[in-house]
Structure formats: C-alpha cells, structure tokens
Write an enzyme that holds these catalytic residues in place. Structure first.
Site, PDB file in Angstrom:
ATOM      1  N   GLU A 129       0.889  -1.180   0.000  1.00 13.59           N
ATOM      2  CA  GLU A 129       0.000   0.000   0.000  1.00 13.59           C
ATOM      3  C   GLU A 129       0.915   1.214   0.000  1.00 13.59           C
ATOM      4  O   GLU A 129       1.527   1.539   1.016  1.00 13.59           O
ATOM      5  CB  GLU A 129      -0.895   0.001   1.244  1.00 13.59           C
ATOM      6  CG  GLU A 129      -1.610  -1.320   1.520  1.00 13.59           C
ATOM      7  CD  GLU A 129      -2.493  -1.796   0.398  1.00 13.59           C
ATOM      8  OE1 GLU A 129      -3.040  -0.951  -0.335  1.00 13.59           O
ATOM      9  OE2 GLU A 129      -2.617  -3.021   0.225  1.00 13.59           O
ATOM     10  N   CYS A 138      -1.960   9.135   2.755  1.00 10.03           N
ATOM     11  CA  CYS A 138      -1.706   8.662   1.375  1.00 10.03           C
ATOM     12  C   CYS A 138      -2.823   9.050   0.429  1.00 10.03           C
ATOM     13  O   CYS A 138      -2.598   9.232  -0.765  1.00 10.03           O
ATOM     14  CB  CYS A 138      -1.529   7.150   1.372  1.00 10.03           C
ATOM     15  SG  CYS A 138      -2.933   6.282   2.100  1.00 10.03           S
TER      16      CYS A 138
END
Ligand code: NAD
Length: 476
Positions: free
Chosen positions: A249, A283
């Site tokens: 990720e 993110c």
C-alpha cells in the site's frame, strides 16, 4: 523515557542485546522522548522462529476462536483510547482529537474483520468424472510480516494484523522507527490483558534493515507493507528471491476535480479536509486541484480564506494543523515549494515554515504552474496544494490521469452524467464523489499503478491473506 520493552516474541518480552538504538523525537518540541533499541539479526531470527513455530497450531485453531481473540483486540483498543492517542501525539505530532478518533476507527476495522471469522468460504464444484467432487479451500499463508509507516501507527498496524489473524496467519510486525512507542504500548496491553497463544503476534523494532530481514526470511510467507513507493519496490525485489506473496500500500498524488456546477462552499470544506488532515500526511490526501476556469477565481478565494482560517498549534491542544513528523518531512516539503517557485509558481498563501519551535509548515496554496512541474507529479507529505485551471472534462481527465500514482481521486460536481464519466474514467483505485477523505471498512482501499499491489479492507482485503487450495475427492 526508558524503553525496556521493544522485542516481543514467544508470548514474552525479551531483553535486547543489540547495542544500537534509534531516538524518537517529539515533532512539536524537536526533543528526544525515547531511545528505542534496534533488534539485532539474532533477535529477529529468534522472533521469526517463534512466529513460525506458532503458525500450524494457529491455522488449525477454529475460526470462531480466532475471531474471538480479534474481537478482544478491538475492545482493548477501545479501552485505551486516551493513552494510545497521547503517545501517538507525542511521537507523530497528530492533533490530539484526530489521534483520539483514529483509535475507535481502528477498533471498528478490527471488529469488522472479526465478523468474518465464520464466513471465510470456499467452493464446492462438480468434478469431471462421475465420482469426483472438487473443493476449493481458503488457507492462510502461514507467517505474515507487517511493515508499518509512521502516519497512522496503530490504525495501519491493526489493518494488517486483524485480517491476518482472523484468516489463520501468525504475524510479526515492525513499526516505523519514527513511531514505535504506541505499538510497544499496544503490545504491552496485549501481553497483560489478552490470552494470545505464544508466538501468534510478535514485535521487532528498528529501521528499514530490520524490515528487510523480515522480507528476506525463509520463515515469512507473505509481506504486507504500507509506505513509500521506493520502499515497496525494494521489498518486491527482495521478496522475489523466494517468490513471497506481497501486498503493498504505497504513496499517492490524488487529483481533486472541482466543476463549474459544484457547490463551491461544500467543495472547499471537503478539499480543505482532504488536503490538510494530519498536516497533509495521508496517502489519500488530495494533492492537486483541477478547477473549471469559470469558477477557479471564486474557488481559490474561498479556499484561501478557509486555509488561512486553519489554526496551527501544539498538537496536544487539538489544533487544525500540527507539526509534520520530522525535520526531514519539513525539508522535503520546503524544497518541493522552492522548486515550484523556481518553476514559476505563485504562492497564494503560506509557502514558509512558521516562526516557531517544532516541525511545522504553513498550509500552502500555489497557482500558475505548468502541468509538468515537479510538485504536480511528486507526492508531497505536507499541507501544500497546487491549483490548475481546466476548461473541459477531457482536459481534466487527461491531466488528472497523467500520473505514475493511482491511489485516490476526488470529484465535485452536481452534473450526474459528468460524475458518472469522471468516476468511470479516472484511473485510480478509489474515487470520492462529492465527499471528503476517509474510508469505510467494508469497501476496498486499493492503489493502482505505482500506488501499490494488493488492496486492503472489506471482503477482498481479508481474502488477500488467504490462498486457495484445490482438493479433488474421488469417492468411487
Ligand atoms: P517508508 O517507506 O519510508 O517506511 C515504511 C516502513 O518500511 C518503515 O517501517 C520502514 O522502516 C520500512 N522499510 C524501509 N526500508 C525497508 C526495506 N528495504 N525493507 C523493508 N522495510 C523497509 O514510508 P513512511 O515514510 O513510513 O510512510 C510514508 C509513505 O507511506 C508515503 O509515501 C505514504 O503515501 C505511504 N502510505 C501509504 C498508505 C496506503 O495505504 N497506500 C497509507 C499510509 C502511508
């Protein structure tokens, strides 16, 4: 602060013989608050032996019992919100109210994953001969190594640990060297209050080299990592040696498209949160704005007012914006803005470090850049956003999709057909339409392209921790 516990395996804390330690710094005061030992190679080996030893028995433990333990982990988080949140504030700089919210949010994910315990389904299929039946079983990988970043130390940790445990894997985790203290405390609580079989959850601390040892270890069957794209690529290369399963990720550079028919006030609120939450260190943050030329002046004026109204302060006072995690993050943010200036940017607001102690950077809006400017393409983990004016949906889509990343994207419009077109044609794993940042655990958090491999949350995130096994039953 003296850190005596940092190495947890075989159901116990172990003294570290390693002579090295890494200082943990309070980003609000720039002072060292703890020195955390780095696990030596032998210590990591011992932890790996423990996690592997426990693996068969844990996989054979009834799913309901595994789920029960994971449910207890959710309760443990809920019982210790304030303590964990305060540690996160000290090591990461997150505003206290946001740190507090992050713990029940994480507990909610853990609870969600526990609910899957008796729902990990396989398939039964007809065989090709009269007396054969084909069964597809979902099996755990065995040992999962979790490599964790600093921006949400507990939430990202349990996002990996909960699905790994429910599906029957044992786990060894390595927190970020910037934020190990909340993880250490969580492991102390687990050790004191939960009845976890020895070796099922394990903790090692240290820098990237400790993570690398986990990635290359024979004992590890799957690596799940959240972090920077370059780290993800290094992990994938290392994991390739023995073809380990990897889930990565990674970073993002989310576009936010604001159309001429959007509710501007609402879009401003959403994009302020989407860029400024956690001082821009998420993110999925909106990192570049594409605004229709008819409303760009109105939008930038309102957005600037909102951003200038944000309060920057001591994270323990729950301001809108706290410090960035480290001097390094401030330097990277500063140099991204300096380069944008050199490339012709006009700074609408911010663009400096405030005159105060701590790793702060002013919320910053910039305009007037060509689309090939570095700040439009490179991830900036700080409260900075460039605004670009666009004239057509084709142009907005072309520019938004012109990125190596593919994590999240945002669209603000009241035009139903346009919303459908944008959500179909944006090449990102997640598109938020007329809303702000934040995920639902039943959905799926997935980065396309260089934003990752794998995906977390929901049914598909859970199943990532299983592999299929086919059994042919000939019962003739
Ligand atoms: P990072 O890549 O520097 O570090 C992440 C972890 O990897 C740390 O524990 C680090 O010690 C470890 N590590 C470093 N080198 C390693 C190696 N060679 N082998 C194994 N482990 C190694 O990332 P960071 O600075 O902690 O986090 C910020 C980044 O994380 C940003 O790019 C952000 O976008 C990304 N992120 C992504 C998501 C997501 O879900 N997609 C969520 C949060 C953060």
């Amino acid at each position: 602060m003296d850190v005596t516990n940092s190495l947890y395996y075989d159901g116990d804390w172990h003294d570290t013989a390693g002579s090295e330690s890494i200082p943990v710094t309070d980003p609000a005061t720039e002072s060292t608050i703890a020195d955390v030992p780095t696990a030596s190679e032998d210590e990591v080996d011992a932890a790996l032996e423990s996690v592997e030893r426990a693996s068969g028995e844990w996989a054979a433990t009834p799913a309901r019992d595994r789920g029960e333990l994971v449910r207890e982990l959710a309760d443990l988080l809920l019982d210790n919100v304030d303590e964990l949140a305060e540690i996160i504030v000290q090591e990461q700089g997150k505003p206290l109210d946001h740190a507090r919210e992050s713990i029940p949010h994480a507990a909610d994910l853990v609870e969600y994953m526990a609910e899957w315990d008796r729902r990990i389904e396989g398939d039964t299929l007809p065989g090709d001969t009269r007396h054969e039946s084909v069964h597809l079983l979902r099996k755990p990988y065995g040992v999962v190594a979790g490599v964790i970043p600093w921006n949400y130390p507990i939430a990202v940790l349990v996002r990996k640990v909960a699905p790994a445990l429910v599906t029957g894997n044992t786990v060894v985790v390595k927190p970020s060297e910037y934020t190990p203290l909340s993880t250490i405390r969580l492991f102390e609580l687990i050790d004191e209050q939960l009845d976890v079989p020895d070796g099922v959850v394990n903790l090692v601390t240290g820098a990237g080299s400790v993570g690398q040892q986990l990635v290359t270890a024979d004992e590890v069957d799957m690596v799940t990592m959240t972090g920077h794209v370059d780290t993800g690529k290094a992990i994938m290369r290392d994991a390739a040696d023995d073809l380990k399963e990897v889930a990565l990720e990674l970073g993002g550079k989310a576009p936010a498209i604001v159309w001429k028919d959007a509710d501007i006030a609402e879009a401003v609120d959403h994009v302020v949160a989407a860029r400024m939450t956690n001082a821009g260190q998420v993110c999925t943050c909106a990192e570049r704005l594409y605004v229709h030329s008819d409303v760009v002046d109105e939008f930038v004026e309102a957005y600037t007012d909102a951003v200038e109204g944000l309060e920057l302060g001591d994270p323990m006072d729950s301001p809108d914006i706290g410090p960035l995690v480290s001097a390094d993050q401030v330097a990277k943010t500063e140099s991204a803005v300096e380069r944008a200036r050199e490339e012709g940017a006009r700074v609408v607001t911010g663009g400096e470090r405030p005159d105060r102690e701590g790793y702060y950077y002013q919320p910053t809006i910039i305009e007037g850049l060509d689309h090939d400017a570095a700040i439009v393409h490179d991830e900036v983990f700080g409260p900075v956003i460039p605004v670009i004016s666009v004239d057509s949906a084709d142009e907005a889509l072309e520019l938004a999709n012109d990125s190596d990343y593919g994590l999240s994207s945002y669209v603000y419009t009241d035009d139903y057909q346009l919303a459908m077109r944008f959500s179909e044609e944006l090449e990102f794993g997640v598109t938020y339409v007329n809303r702000s940042i934040g995920e639902s655990w039943q959905a799926h958090h997935i980065g396309w392209d260089e934003s990752g491999l794998g995906g977390e949350d929901g049914k598909y995130g859970l199943l990532k921790y299983t592999r299929l096994k086919t059994v042919y039953h000939n019962y003739e």
